[in-house]
Write a protein that holds these residues in place. Structure first.
Motif, PDB file in Angstrom:
ATOM      1  N   VAL A 189       0.641  -1.163   0.177  1.00 33.54           N
ATOM      2  CA  VAL A 189      -0.070  -0.157  -0.153  1.00 33.54           C
ATOM      3  C   VAL A 189       0.760   1.282  -0.071  1.00 33.54           C
ATOM      4  O   VAL A 189       0.560   2.295  -0.891  1.00 33.54           O
ATOM      5  CB  VAL A 189      -1.074  -0.028   1.241  1.00 33.54           C
ATOM      6  CG1 VAL A 189      -1.528   1.139   1.300  1.00 33.54           C
ATOM      7  CG2 VAL A 189      -1.890  -1.180   0.912  1.00 33.54           C
ATOM      8  N   LYS A 190       2.016   1.054   0.739  1.00 41.53           N
ATOM      9  CA  LYS A 190       2.831   2.203   0.816  1.00 41.53           C
ATOM     10  C   LYS A 190       3.558   2.748  -0.689  1.00 41.53           C
ATOM     11  O   LYS A 190       3.428   3.915  -1.024  1.00 41.53           O
ATOM     12  CB  LYS A 190       3.958   2.124   1.729  1.00 41.53           C
ATOM     13  CG  LYS A 190       4.975   3.239   1.801  1.00 41.53           C
ATOM     14  CD  LYS A 190       5.961   3.118   2.848  1.00 41.53           C
ATOM     15  CE  LYS A 190       7.138   4.232   2.853  1.00 41.53           C
ATOM     16  NZ  LYS A 190       6.584   5.331   3.036  1.00 41.53           N
ATOM     17  N   ILE A 191       3.846   1.565  -1.449  1.00 42.18           N
ATOM     18  CA  ILE A 191       4.412   1.751  -2.669  1.00 42.18           C
ATOM     19  C   ILE A 191       3.329   2.428  -3.639  1.00 42.18           C
ATOM     20  O   ILE A 191       3.623   3.317  -4.312  1.00 42.18           O
ATOM     21  CB  ILE A 191       4.913   0.305  -3.264  1.00 42.18           C
ATOM     22  CG1 ILE A 191       6.198  -0.151  -2.407  1.00 42.18           C
ATOM     23  CG2 ILE A 191       5.171   0.443  -4.658  1.00 42.18           C
ATOM     24  CD1 ILE A 191       6.597  -1.508  -2.713  1.00 42.18           C
ATOM     25  N   PHE A 198      -0.469   9.885  -3.335  1.00 43.00           N
ATOM     26  CA  PHE A 198      -1.487  10.072  -2.467  1.00 43.00           C
ATOM     27  C   PHE A 198      -1.028   9.805  -1.051  1.00 43.00           C
ATOM     28  O   PHE A 198      -1.120   9.117  -0.318  1.00 43.00           O
ATOM     29  CB  PHE A 198      -2.478   8.919  -2.632  1.00 43.00           C
ATOM     30  CG  PHE A 198      -3.046   9.001  -4.106  1.00 43.00           C
ATOM     31  CD1 PHE A 198      -3.520   9.909  -4.472  1.00 43.00           C
ATOM     32  CD2 PHE A 198      -3.447   7.677  -4.757  1.00 43.00           C
ATOM     33  CE1 PHE A 198      -4.137  10.097  -5.829  1.00 43.00           C
ATOM     34  CE2 PHE A 198      -4.169   7.718  -6.059  1.00 43.00           C
ATOM     35  CZ  PHE A 198      -4.320   8.902  -6.467  1.00 43.00           C
ATOM     36  N   ASP A 199      -0.685  11.080  -0.632  1.00 48.94           N
ATOM     37  CA  ASP A 199       0.137  11.081   0.921  1.00 48.94           C
ATOM     38  C   ASP A 199      -0.885  11.063   1.996  1.00 48.94           C
ATOM     39  O   ASP A 199      -0.619  11.084   2.949  1.00 48.94           O
ATOM     40  CB  ASP A 199       1.083  12.276   0.896  1.00 48.94           C
ATOM     41  CG  ASP A 199       0.472  13.596   0.404  1.00 48.94           C
ATOM     42  OD1 ASP A 199      -0.843  13.654   0.371  1.00 48.94           O
ATOM     43  OD2 ASP A 199       1.193  14.645   0.477  1.00 48.94           O
ATOM     44  N   HIS A 200      -2.140  11.174   1.624  1.00 45.86           N
ATOM     45  CA  HIS A 200      -3.186  11.238   2.546  1.00 45.86           C
ATOM     46  C   HIS A 200      -3.514   9.780   2.795  1.00 45.86           C
ATOM     47  O   HIS A 200      -4.381   9.619   4.028  1.00 45.86           O
ATOM     48  CB  HIS A 200      -4.438  11.706   2.100  1.00 45.86           C
ATOM     49  CG  HIS A 200      -5.169  11.336   0.960  1.00 45.86           C
ATOM     50  ND1 HIS A 200      -4.533  11.214  -0.184  1.00 45.86           N
ATOM     51  CD2 HIS A 200      -6.297  10.446   0.932  1.00 45.86           C
ATOM     52  CE1 HIS A 200      -5.457  10.366  -1.306  1.00 45.86           C
ATOM     53  NE2 HIS A 200      -6.474   9.959  -0.485  1.00 45.86           N
ATOM     54  N   ILE A 201      -3.085   8.900   2.350  1.00 51.16           N
ATOM     55  CA  ILE A 201      -3.233   7.541   2.879  1.00 51.16           C
ATOM     56  C   ILE A 201      -2.233   7.026   3.822  1.00 51.16           C
ATOM     57  O   ILE A 201      -0.816   7.278   3.354  1.00 51.16           O
ATOM     58  CB  ILE A 201      -3.114   6.559   1.486  1.00 51.16           C
ATOM     59  CG1 ILE A 201      -4.404   6.949   0.855  1.00 51.16           C
ATOM     60  CG2 ILE A 201      -3.428   5.007   2.135  1.00 51.16           C
ATOM     61  CD1 ILE A 201      -4.377   6.282  -0.925  1.00 51.16           C
ATOM     62  N   ARG A 202      -2.590   6.335   4.972  1.00 50.95           N
ATOM     63  CA  ARG A 202      -1.659   5.917   5.770  1.00 50.95           C
ATOM     64  C   ARG A 202      -1.634   4.476   5.758  1.00 50.95           C
ATOM     65  O   ARG A 202      -2.651   3.707   6.146  1.00 50.95           O
ATOM     66  CB  ARG A 202      -1.943   6.643   7.253  1.00 50.95           C
ATOM     67  CG  ARG A 202      -1.855   7.833   7.815  1.00 50.95           C
ATOM     68  CD  ARG A 202      -2.527   8.173   9.029  1.00 50.95           C
ATOM     69  NE  ARG A 202      -1.635   7.659   9.974  1.00 50.95           N
ATOM     70  CZ  ARG A 202      -0.739   8.075  10.317  1.00 50.95           C
ATOM     71  NH1 ARG A 202      -0.051   9.031  10.186  1.00 50.95           N
ATOM     72  NH2 ARG A 202       0.046   7.189  11.658  1.00 50.95           N
ATOM     73  N   PRO A 203      -0.646   3.614   5.148  1.00 50.52           N
ATOM     74  CA  PRO A 203      -0.671   2.331   4.680  1.00 50.52           C
ATOM     75  C   PRO A 203      -1.032   1.643   6.047  1.00 50.52           C
ATOM     76  O   PRO A 203      -1.561   0.328   5.912  1.00 50.52           O
ATOM     77  CB  PRO A 203       0.776   1.922   4.357  1.00 50.52           C
ATOM     78  CG  PRO A 203       1.181   3.592   3.838  1.00 50.52           C
ATOM     79  CD  PRO A 203       0.407   4.512   4.628  1.00 50.52           C
ATOM     80  N   GLU A 204      -0.500   2.030   7.096  1.00 46.67           N
ATOM     81  CA  GLU A 204      -0.623   0.880   8.364  1.00 46.67           C
ATOM     82  C   GLU A 204      -2.153   0.982   8.834  1.00 46.67           C
ATOM     83  O   GLU A 204      -2.502   0.360   9.779  1.00 46.67           O
ATOM     84  CB  GLU A 204       0.288   1.160   9.425  1.00 46.67           C
ATOM     85  CG  GLU A 204       0.278   2.832   9.938  1.00 46.67           C
ATOM     86  CD  GLU A 204       0.953   3.925   9.177  1.00 46.67           C
ATOM     87  OE1 GLU A 204       0.982   4.892   9.751  1.00 46.67           O
ATOM     88  OE2 GLU A 204       1.138   3.634   8.062  1.00 46.67           O
TER      89      GLU A 204
END
Length: 226
Positions: A189-191, A198-204
């Motif tokens: 998800v981070k990749i 999309f820096d609003h997404i927090r992968p964890e």
């Protein structure tokens, strides 16, 4: 790099797509699209196509290897049956984004209407905003990442595809369940989030939705009914 400019105000859709398919590589810009349907479909070359304005239904569909960007919103079926390459919408998209896409990546910077990723067959669909009802309906394989919220019936009749949701889920569809994230999920998800800005997404913190696989088999009840 060769660069071609095509004016949709002066050309038919057939002429535009024929001109694009004749290019072996390089960059092409389609001006004045004005919501025209079926632009940049059926491409099979390492070509960069920019649709400079809103597109209608099915932009970038049936494509291989090409990179298609829509500088605006798009209608139904963006990237439908994509085989490889990338289709990116710098706005929102209508129903059935990436329908039956087998490979490549479809990116929608805004939100998607209903049935985003329907019958996905191996491609990746990345949505920056919200997704409407029935996102991931009948998705067979591939990945869907939603950066916002999702409507009801998420992942209805999901098969082997995986859906990640950064926001809230209005409701899961038939046979869809949440599953705990693992290290691979967070990294993947981070990749995707970093790769498409999309820096609003927090992968964890995303929610992972998969198939419970109850629909894979028929269950016979005591009365003989399925």
């Amino acid at each position: 790099m060769a660069e071609v400019w095509l004016d949709a105000a002066a050309m038919t859709t057939r002429e535009i797509n024929g001109s694009l398919r004749a290019l072996p590589s390089g960059r092409a810009v389609v001006t004045n699209p004005a919501g025209r349907h079926n632009l940049a479909v059926g491409l099979d070359a390492p070509l960069r196509v920019e649709i400079d304005g809103p597109a209608g239904h099915y932009p970038g569909g049936l494509g291989k290897r090409a990179s298609v960007t829509v500088n605006g919103a798009a209608g139904f079926g963006v990237g439908e049956n994509l085989m490889s390459g990338t289709v990116r919408v710098r706005g929102s998209a209508g129903q059935s984004a990436a329908a039956s896409a087998r490979g490549g990546t479809v990116v929608v910077e805004g939100g998607c209407a209903s049935r985003a990723g329907i019958s996905l067959k191996g491609a990746t669909l990345v949505i920056g905003g919200d997704a409407g009802p029935l996102c991931g309906f009948l998705a067979q394989s591939g990945v869907i990442l939603v950066g916002g919220d999702t409507g009801p019936h998420l992942g209805d009749s999901l098969y082997e595809a995986v859906v990640y949701v950064a926001g809230t889920i209005a409701g899961l569809g038939t046979d869809a369940v949440t599953e705990e994230l693992n290290e691979h999920d967070v990294t993947y998800v981070k990749i995707l989030a970093d790769g498409y800005g999309f820096d609003h997404i927090r992968p964890e913190d995303v929610t992972k939705v998969v198939s419970a696989r109850r629909l894979y088999h028929f269950d016979l009840h005591d009365n003989g009914a399925y």
